[in-house]
Enzyme design. Structure first.
Site, mmCIF file in Angstrom:
data_model
loop_
_atom_site.group_PDB
_atom_site.id
_atom_site.type_symbol
_atom_site.label_atom_id
_atom_site.label_comp_id
_atom_site.label_asym_id
_atom_site.label_seq_id
_atom_site.Cartn_x
_atom_site.Cartn_y
_atom_site.Cartn_z
ATOM 1 N N PHE A 129 35.014 -24.981 -14.485
ATOM 2 C CA PHE A 129 35.214 -26.462 -15.009
ATOM 3 C C PHE A 129 35.853 -26.104 -16.569
ATOM 4 O O PHE A 129 36.133 -26.913 -16.959
ATOM 5 C CB PHE A 129 33.945 -27.186 -15.336
ATOM 6 C CG PHE A 129 33.082 -27.228 -14.043
ATOM 7 C CD1 PHE A 129 33.526 -27.452 -12.745
ATOM 8 C CD2 PHE A 129 31.791 -26.904 -14.035
ATOM 9 C CE1 PHE A 129 32.853 -27.583 -11.630
ATOM 10 C CE2 PHE A 129 30.907 -26.954 -12.887
ATOM 11 C CZ PHE A 129 31.692 -27.401 -11.534
ATOM 12 N N GLU A 155 34.435 -32.713 -19.004
ATOM 13 C CA GLU A 155 35.133 -31.503 -19.624
ATOM 14 C C GLU A 155 36.504 -31.597 -20.313
ATOM 15 O O GLU A 155 36.988 -31.155 -21.293
ATOM 16 C CB GLU A 155 35.255 -30.466 -18.458
ATOM 17 C CG GLU A 155 34.013 -30.011 -17.951
ATOM 18 C CD GLU A 155 33.286 -30.836 -16.937
ATOM 19 O OE1 GLU A 155 33.906 -31.955 -16.524
ATOM 20 O OE2 GLU A 155 32.235 -30.535 -16.321
#
Lengths: 319, 281
Positions: free
Chosen positions: A88, A63
């Site tokens: 996330f 991410e």
């Protein structure tokens, strides 16, 4: 329009509103690109990925790199939409968003699904309840939490016209559809759902539907509620809040978020600076969530319709 | 050779700028800045395609450079000013209040030449991959360059990006690591060793070159060679051996000048070693 006009017989998940909106945007604007961190199906980004493979980038379970790539794509005029779960999308990549997106003033749209308790069975590791607060605190960041499928669809289209970083928060569960495709979505402008003079209830996200149900119940007890949907938590519609609370003299806020840092605090700040008034919070009480069915979790953590009704009575008693 | 001589003369001036800027506020990072001076001088003098008189954030048709290890801002600021991005006199405002020359580079002050904030380490390679993808989508032949510290490679995000660039077949990206084996707390091999760096980047699927970063001929020829490798399906990584503090003898051979400014006496000593070639700011 009265509260009794809201009788939705269809349910859809807000993430699907995002997916449909993103696909539509892809057709309208070839500057739009999308990135996803191994959750294309969960984010409903498949339609965009299939239709525009050259403009879709699978980032894998990485991410931080995805946020950086999105920031870089703006250099050259692209409008990147990143997709992963809310946890996330924020906490895991806070510093990347802070430096490469917000401080660098990059036109990145951070799109986050599975926010809040209604993610359900996956439990607390995935149920972020702090994301609105995290993102509100970042200078240059716009924060939007739509309430149903069509509002998420329309928000997805609207943020493409907003020149700057946006955090768009939505969720997983099937949820009643009570807005329409042709309903205008104006960033920073509250939606007045009902007029009443006794009490203001301000809600965001999934809690807007529960607030409509609570306001109907209160109406049965002859308590008339001003109901506001604040979908844009930053920049917040101060005028709408002050117009309403200066009339009703008390307020309840309802959100699927920790009581610290979210919609309630944003409203309290407006009131403290302009028109102090009694306020009750319907929010998660500074704790983590747990596994369970969405409706059961909302009930256990104090976010049920009955909790909004009870908070309303407390607020009225403090006037 | 005359070109190399001219570049070396400019590098001497940039090194003077660096020590004077850091001295004036008693704050900044001279060591890495001095070590990378030859790279910056060669890059902006001989390699990069840019228009400093008409800075444009989107860089359409131009090459792009990102400084990922933002703490060596003095060398970048001096280089940008010496190549016409902004007035040379502005170097005197480094790290002062109301300056566009922040301690770490930022877009917030709209300083021409800077397209991304940096300082928190490990983010620039990901950004460069995004910019390289944008160029591909725009059918823009410009090349994206980045510079990283070796200590910075301890950040996990670097390795996410290392995986990502070959996966996306990025071949318009030339990254360079300032491989001086120094970081704030000591030698990189003592703080958190990087192992066989060349083998790592090769294993991740990069084309890897090596160069002597304080030898102008090596820097120019390697950067030019790297350009010829673009468009062949792989991202390029240059491992650049440098000496932290290069050009100022008492700052070399130690990590201690990573983030420490010289006092008046030390400044005078440093300037004695560095010829004023094109005029101080």
């Amino acid at each position: 329009m009265s509260l009794n006009d809201f009788n939705p017989n269809e349910k859809k998940d807000t993430r699907s509103g995002f997916g449909a909106g993103l696909h539509e945007l892809g057709k309208r604007d070839d500057r739009v690109v999308a990135l996803c961190a191994d959750l294309t199906g969960s984010l409903k980004m498949n339609a965009f990925a299939d239709a525009f493979p050259d403009r879709f980038f699978q980032a894998g379970v990485a991410e931080a790199n995805m946020i950086g790539m999105a920031a870089g794509l703006t250099i050259g005029g692209k409008i990147p939409y990143t997709g992963t779960f809310a946890n996330f999308s924020t906490g895991r990549v806070y510093d990347q968003i802070r430096q490469s997106v917000a401080y660098s003033q990059k036109n990145v749209k951070i799109c986050a699904s599975h926010a809040g308790l209604t993610l359900g069975e996956d439990g607390a590791t995935h149920q972020i309840l702090e994301d609105i607060g995290l993102m509100r605190m970042l200078p240059n960041m716009c924060v939007i939490n739509p309430a149903d499928y069509w509002q998420t669809y329309n928000a997805t289209l609207a943020i493409n016209e907003w020149d700057g970083p946006v955090y768009l928060r939505f969720g997983r569960p099937s949820w009643p559809m009570f807005t329409t495709k042709d309903q205008a979505f104006e960033i920073g402008k509250a939606w007045k759902i009902n007029d009443g003079s006794d009490l203001t209830i301000i809600a965001t996200g999934h809690m807007v539907w529960y607030t409509i149900l609570a306001a109907k119940e209160l109406e049965n007890h002859n308590i008339k509620c001003d109901v506001l949907n604040i979908h844009t938590i930053k920049p917040i519609d101060e005028n709408a809040i002050l117009d309403s609370v200066s009339k009703t003299k008390c307020v309840v806020t309802a959100e699927e978020h920790n009581r610290h840092g979210g919609l309630g605090d944003a409203v309290a700040q407006v009131l403290a600076m302009n028109f102090p008034a009694p306020q009750e919070y319907v929010a998660v009480n500074d704790t983590f969530g747990e596994s369970g069915k969405p409706a059961d979790l909302l009930k256990k953590y104090g976010l049920d319709v009955s909790d909004i009704v009870a908070a309303s009575k407390r607020a009225l008693a403090r006037k | 050779m005359s070109d190399i001589k001219q570049l070396e003369q400019l590098a001497s001036q940039i090194r003077r700028d660096i020590v004077r800027m850091v001295h004036s506020m008693s704050s900044g990072h001279p060591g890495g800045s001095l070590g990378c001076t030859d790279y910056f001088t060669a890059l902006y003098g001989e390699v990069l395609n840019y228009d400093s008189s008409n800075f444009d954030m989107d860089a359409k048709g131009e090459d792009v450079f990102f400084l990922s290890n933002g703490h060596i801002s003095p060398v970048w600021y001096s280089t940008l000013a010496r190549h016409g991005y902004f007035p040379i006199s502005e170097l005197s405002t480094f790290r002062q209040i109301d300056s566009r020359l922040q301690g770490h580079p930022t877009t917030a002050e709209h300083l021409p030449g800077v397209r991304m904030a940096s300082g928190s380490l490990g983010q620039g390679l990901s950004v460069a991959i995004g910019a390289a993808l944008a160029k591909r989508l725009n059918r823009d032949n410009g090349i994206v360059y980045t510079l990283h510290g070796d200590g910075e490679l301890q950040e996990g995000q670097i390795w996410e990006a290392a995986m990502s660039a070959p996966h996306h077949k990025i071949d318009n990206l030339i990254a360079t690591v300032d491989f001086n084996n120094r970081q704030i707390d000591g030698d990189v091999t003592d703080v958190l060793s990087l192992g066989d760096l060349k083998a790592k980047w090769l294993a991740f699927g990069w084309e890897v070159l090596e160069m002597e970063g304080n030898n102008m001929e090596s820097v120019v020829s390697t950067l030019k060679h790297a350009k010829t490798l673009c468009g062949k399906g792989k991202p390029i990584m240059i491992l650049m051996k440098t000496e932290m503090g290069a050009g100022v003898d008492f700052m070399m051979g130690t990590h201690k000048w990573h983030g420490v400014a010289p006092n008046d006496e030390q400044l005078a000593q440093a300037l004695e070693k560095l010829e004023e070639t094109v005029g101080d700011y």
